[in-house]
Design a protein around this motif. Structure first.
Motif, short mmCIF file in Angstrom:
data_model
loop_
_atom_site.label_atom_id
_atom_site.label_comp_id
_atom_site.label_asym_id
_atom_site.label_seq_id
_atom_site.Cartn_x
_atom_site.Cartn_y
_atom_site.Cartn_z
N THR A 1 0.76 -1.19 0.13
CA THR A 1 0.01 0.09 0.07
C THR A 1 0.52 1.30 0.06
O THR A 1 0.24 2.43 -0.21
CB THR A 1 -0.98 -0.02 1.16
N LYS B 1 -7.04 -0.17 2.53
CA LYS B 1 -6.24 0.49 1.58
C LYS B 1 -5.82 -0.41 0.47
O LYS B 1 -5.91 -1.34 0.50
CB LYS B 1 -4.97 0.94 2.08
N GLU B 2 -5.83 -0.07 -0.77
CA GLU B 2 -5.69 -0.57 -1.95
C GLU B 2 -4.36 -1.22 -2.03
O GLU B 2 -3.25 -0.24 -1.97
CB GLU B 2 -6.09 0.09 -3.24
N GLU B 3 -4.10 -2.41 -2.61
CA GLU B 3 -2.67 -2.83 -2.62
C GLU B 3 -2.14 -2.70 -4.19
O GLU B 3 -2.76 -2.76 -5.16
CB GLU B 3 -2.53 -4.33 -2.15
N THR B 4 -0.91 -2.61 -4.31
CA THR B 4 -0.23 -2.52 -5.43
C THR B 4 0.39 -4.14 -5.78
O THR B 4 1.13 -4.43 -4.87
CB THR B 4 0.86 -1.48 -5.92
#
Length: 469
Positions: free
Chosen positions: A165, A438-441
């Protein structure tokens, strides 16, 4: 102060040279050319200082007046003659924050002074990576970038999210198929390629970098002073230090503190099933095991700890030629059997215990039941070593991470209800809870080949491509 290699080379290196290269040119690890010796008078003065003042006085001996923001190490009474020193009250909830924040700030200062970009290559088993990425972000320097590698499936979800994140163009994350230290050889090869290092400003900030153990020295002086104060012992009374052992950066720093004059009787290492440190201490066998075992205390999974070389250096009275011959033998054969005289000396200073997953779970249960203290799985390994070894002096047990990072391990040991109660309590850091929304990469994946050697060759080639050959 000047620095040198444990293997005899790089004499007269400056602090910037020692920190900005990581490994010494001859393959050894940097150490001070001479450790300062602390008098009893100075110890008595230091005992009256708060943590930032103590860190300032101690680290000025090595690095001048550059320090990270204030960090506090709570020391909590556990039993009649034992305390827990919590090293995890930093931004990523682990002891490595205290070392990385200082090291990265120093490197940023050197990079900005020299107008030279630095690229950090970091291999992590769970804690170093998040701490390094956060330290780079906090330094906010245009001269720094970082690539972090972690073994697939061998870190906790929160540890992974702390990295995925926070991934940016200057902070990349990759995962590899292999054991916790399988990426070390490709990174060491790149670090030994002087032209490649100079082109990309490569610098390692794992615990082989001298900055890490130097930054951790204040932990041990501070914890000692608070322990004898709380337990009612006189300043100068000996104590044991009990430490969970992975790459042994903390253990090497503790040994350096002892050599400097801190009244330490024994250093006690708790390790999991990946037990090379225990075998070295108990049998004199510094032998690399053929495989890495997955454990509930993954952050201390390691097959060959870097900092054993620093420990050998001080164990042998700073005998560079002997250490060089030992480490060359280890590099060539993956086995070093200590001569009996040196093994006996090691056992006078060190003790150890192998704490497998069952024993770790029992130590965690006992800690909660007897002391009302919930440890992380790695701290539970240290507690297991404390329970398993006889004590005749007060003890300081070092807690290296918050339990918030290890839902699976805590749930396995104590059950889902205990985890849920902790997660819902005020003791669970709100910033950790927020990571789950939260969005993960997606990290880049480094796949395994048919053999470890072929995997490491392929990973090195791919990393050269990523960085631009």
């Amino acid at each position: 102060m000047r620095f040198c290699s444990t293997r005899g080379g790089a004499k007269g290196a400056t602090l910037a040279e020692a920190l900005c290269t990581g490994y010494a040119p001859d393959g050894g690890l940097f150490v001070p050319e001479e450790l300062p010796r602390i008098s009893e008078t100075t110890l008595a003065w230091w005992a009256s200082l708060d943590f930032p003042a103590l860190a300032l006085e101690l680290l000025t001996l090595f690095v001048g007046d550059e320090l990270p923001p204030e960090d506090i190490v709570p020391v909590i009474p556990l039993a009649e003659a034992a305390v827990v020193a919590e090293l995890f009250h930093g931004p990523t909830y682990c002891f490595k924050d205290l070392g990385q924040q200082l090291l990265v700030r120093l490197l940023a200062r050197f990079a900005e002074r020299d107008k030279q970009k630095k690229t950090f290559l970091v291999s992590t088993t769970g804690d170093t990576g998040p701490a390094a990425m956060r330290a780079v972000a906090d330094a906010a320097s245009d001269y720094l970038q970082i690539v972090v590698f972690f073994p697939s499936g061998q870190i906790s979800e929160l540890q992974r999210r702390q990295m995925t994140t926070a991934s940016t163009a200057k902070a990349k994350v990759a995962t590899f198929e292999g054991g916790g230290d399988d990426m070390d050889l490709p990174l060491k090869r790149l670090s030994s390629d002087r032209a490649f290092v100079e082109k990309h400003g490569l610098c390692g900030i794992n615990s082989y970098n001298l900055g890490r153990p130097l930054a951790q020295l204040p932990h041990f002086f501070w914890s000692y002073f608070r322990a004898v104060e709380q337990l009612g012992f006189a300043l100068g009374s000996p104590v044991d230090l009990v430490i969970p052992g992975g790459a042994l950066g903390n253990t090497a720093a503790a040994f350096m503190a002892k050599e400097m004059g801190l009244p330490v009787q024994r250093l006690i290492c708790g390790v999991n099933q990946n037990d090379i440190t225990h075998r070295t201490i108990s049998k004199g066998e510094f032998h690399r095991h053929e495989c890495m075992f997955k454990t509930l205390s993954d952050a201390i999974n390691i097959q060959v700890p870097y900092n054993m070389e620093r420990i050998f250096y001080y164990l042998t009275g700073e005998d560079r030629l002997l250490v060089k011959s030992w480490m060359e033998q280890m590099d060539c054969t993956s086995q070093l059997t200590l001569p009996e005289a040196w093994h006996q000396k090691m056992q006078q200073i060190f003790a150890s215990a192998r704490i497998d997953d069952d024993a770790m779970c029992e130590a965690m249960k006992r800690s909660v039941a007897e002391f009302g203290y919930l440890p992380c799985p790695h701290t539970a390994v240290a507690l297991g070593a404390h329970f398993a070894t006889p004590a005749d002096v007060p003890r300081v047990i070092f807690a290296t991470a918050s339990p918030c990072k290890f839902q699976s391990s805590v749930t396995t040991a104590l059950g889902q209800e205990t985890w849920k109660n902790y997660e819902d309590s005020s003791n669970f850091p709100p910033s950790a809870r927020s990571l789950f929304s939260k969005e993960e990469t997606e990290p880049e994946r480094f796949s395994a080949r048919d053999t470890l050697n072929n995997s490491q060759d392929a990973w090195e080639l791919r990393l050269r491509e990523i960085l631009g050959n």
